[in-house]
Design an enzyme around this catalytic site. Structure first.
Site, PDB file in Angstrom:
ATOM      1  N   LYS A 202       0.854  -1.200   0.000  1.00 31.97           N
ATOM      2  CA  LYS A 202       0.000   0.000   0.000  1.00 31.97           C
ATOM      3  C   LYS A 202       0.879   1.235   0.000  1.00 31.97           C
ATOM      4  O   LYS A 202       1.857   1.325   0.747  1.00 31.97           O
ATOM      5  CB  LYS A 202      -0.908   0.015   1.223  1.00 31.97           C
ATOM      6  CG  LYS A 202      -1.818   1.244   1.236  1.00 31.97           C
ATOM      7  CD  LYS A 202      -3.015   1.062   2.128  1.00 31.97           C
ATOM      8  CE  LYS A 202      -2.708   1.325   3.566  1.00 31.97           C
ATOM      9  NZ  LYS A 202      -3.936   1.617   4.326  1.00 31.97           N
TER      10      LYS A 202
HETATM   11  C1  R5P Z   1      -3.094   4.008   8.369  1.00 30.66           C
HETATM   12  O1  R5P Z   1      -2.170   3.814   9.068  1.00 30.66           O
HETATM   13  C2  R5P Z   1      -4.052   2.992   8.152  1.00 30.66           C
HETATM   14  O2  R5P Z   1      -3.424   1.810   7.786  1.00 30.66           O
HETATM   15  C3  R5P Z   1      -5.152   3.306   7.157  1.00 30.66           C
HETATM   16  O3  R5P Z   1      -5.846   2.137   6.966  1.00 30.66           O
HETATM   17  C4  R5P Z   1      -4.678   3.805   5.823  1.00 30.66           C
HETATM   18  O4  R5P Z   1      -3.931   4.948   5.975  1.00 30.66           O
HETATM   19  C5  R5P Z   1      -5.817   4.003   4.828  1.00 30.66           C
HETATM   20  O5  R5P Z   1      -6.700   4.904   5.285  1.00 30.66           O
HETATM   21  P1  R5P Z   1      -6.881   6.350   4.651  1.00 30.66           P
HETATM   22  O6  R5P Z   1      -7.576   6.145   3.335  1.00 30.66           O
HETATM   23  O7  R5P Z   1      -7.739   7.055   5.647  1.00 30.66           O
HETATM   24  O8  R5P Z   1      -5.548   6.976   4.473  1.00 30.66           O
END
Ligand code: R5P
Length: 290
Positions: A202
């Site tokens: 990610k």
């Molecule tokens: C962050 O540390 C988390 O893993 C979140 O799941 C990730 O950042 C995704 O969430 P967002 O779309 O709010 O950035």
């Protein structure tokens, strides 16, 4: 005992073999059966893409905006997601086991927003991940961060454990506040994560050169949504990321902090799975919002 009368020998052995088929995810064809089966609960085998709903933020932020009541904000959205990214606490307390989604289990943690965030440890045993039927395990990697080596060790330890149990690992590239979020950095962080065994990674979308990140990374990339922005802009970013090689989105705040989370999630699905342009997806969002 089974009826033994009329046991028939097989006779229909002709014809060419059905195509073995490649696996629908980049770089994962050589993985064990169970690991590929789990990946197929995260990424739709029909198109190799995923819409992950991320609501694991409480593991370091507590009840942030939109996640005060997981039972009210998240449960209604579950049917629209391909996979759910959450902590084991949220899973056991709030998500019914019959939800049918791939669970991407947050497996690292430790420091809160009050401390140095890169100082994480592994926070879930592989036995508990198996008990929870996790489809994947997520670990934060802080390339260039204060605890870079420690977080990379978390990744490789989790990959060793995950490979043993047939559970793929998602490396989440975390960027320190004072670090530059550009393609050069994300090429480095995503490639390191993949080379060290992550099955998917990610990262964030960048305007300049995102396609070099996806092409240089030998495993699928999903993008985080990031901080809440206008829906039109979040859909544009999702669309661009898919066009430039992302295999999906792992979106949190831009869904659950929207005034119309279900409409937003449907619009994101339109971009990821149905080939909608960002403009068509925004029209869909508006239609569903009213
Ligand atoms: C962050 O540390 C988390 O893993 C979140 O799941 C990730 O950042 C995704 O969430 P967002 O779309 O709010 O950035």
């Amino acid at each position: 005992m089974a009826d033994l009368d009329d046991l028939r020998d097989g006779t229909d052995f002709g014809g060419s073999a059905a195509p073995a088929g490649g696996f629908h995810l980049k770089g994962q064809a050589g993985q064990d059966w169970g690991l590929r089966a789990r990946l197929s609960r995260v990424f739709d085998p029909a198109d190799g893409k995923t819409v992950m709903l991320a609501f694991d933020h409480g593991y370091f932020q507590g009840p942030t905006s939109g996640l005060e009541r997981l039972d009210r904000s998240i449960l209604p959205l579950v049917p629209q997601a391909d996979a759910l990214m959450c902590t084991r606490g949220a899973l056991r307390t709030t998500i019914p086991p019959e939800n049918g989604k791939g669970i991407v289990l947050r497996a690292s943690g430790g420091p809160s927003i009050l401390k140095e965030l890169s100082d994480e440890e592994l926070a879930v045993s592989i036995d508990d991940a198996v008990r929870l039927d996790a489809a994947a395990l997520a670990v934060q990697v802080f390339v260039g961060g204060e605890n870079e080596t420690k977080s990379i060790k978390n990744l490789t330890t989790l990959v060793d454990q995950g490979q043993g149990a047939g559970i793929p690992v998602l490396a989440v590239t975390a960027v320190g506040r004072d670090m530059v979020r550009d393609a050069r950095y994300f090429r480095l962080a995503t490639r390191i994560s993949a080379e060290l065994g992550a099955a998917f990674v990610k990262t964030y979308y960048v305007e300049d050169g995102f396609e070099t990140i996806t092409s240089a990374c030998p495993v699928p990339i999903v993008i985080a949504g990031g901080k809440k922005v206008e829906e039109r802009e979040a859909l544009r970013v999702a669309y661009q990321a898919i066009q430039e090689g992302a295999a999906g989105v792992d979106m949190g705040r831009n869904v659950f902090q929207s005034e119309h989370p279900a409409a937003m999630l449907a619009a994101v699905r339109g971009v990821v799975h149905d080939g909608l342009t960002s403009s068509d997806a925004f029209d869909l969002f508006q239609t569903l919002s009213h």
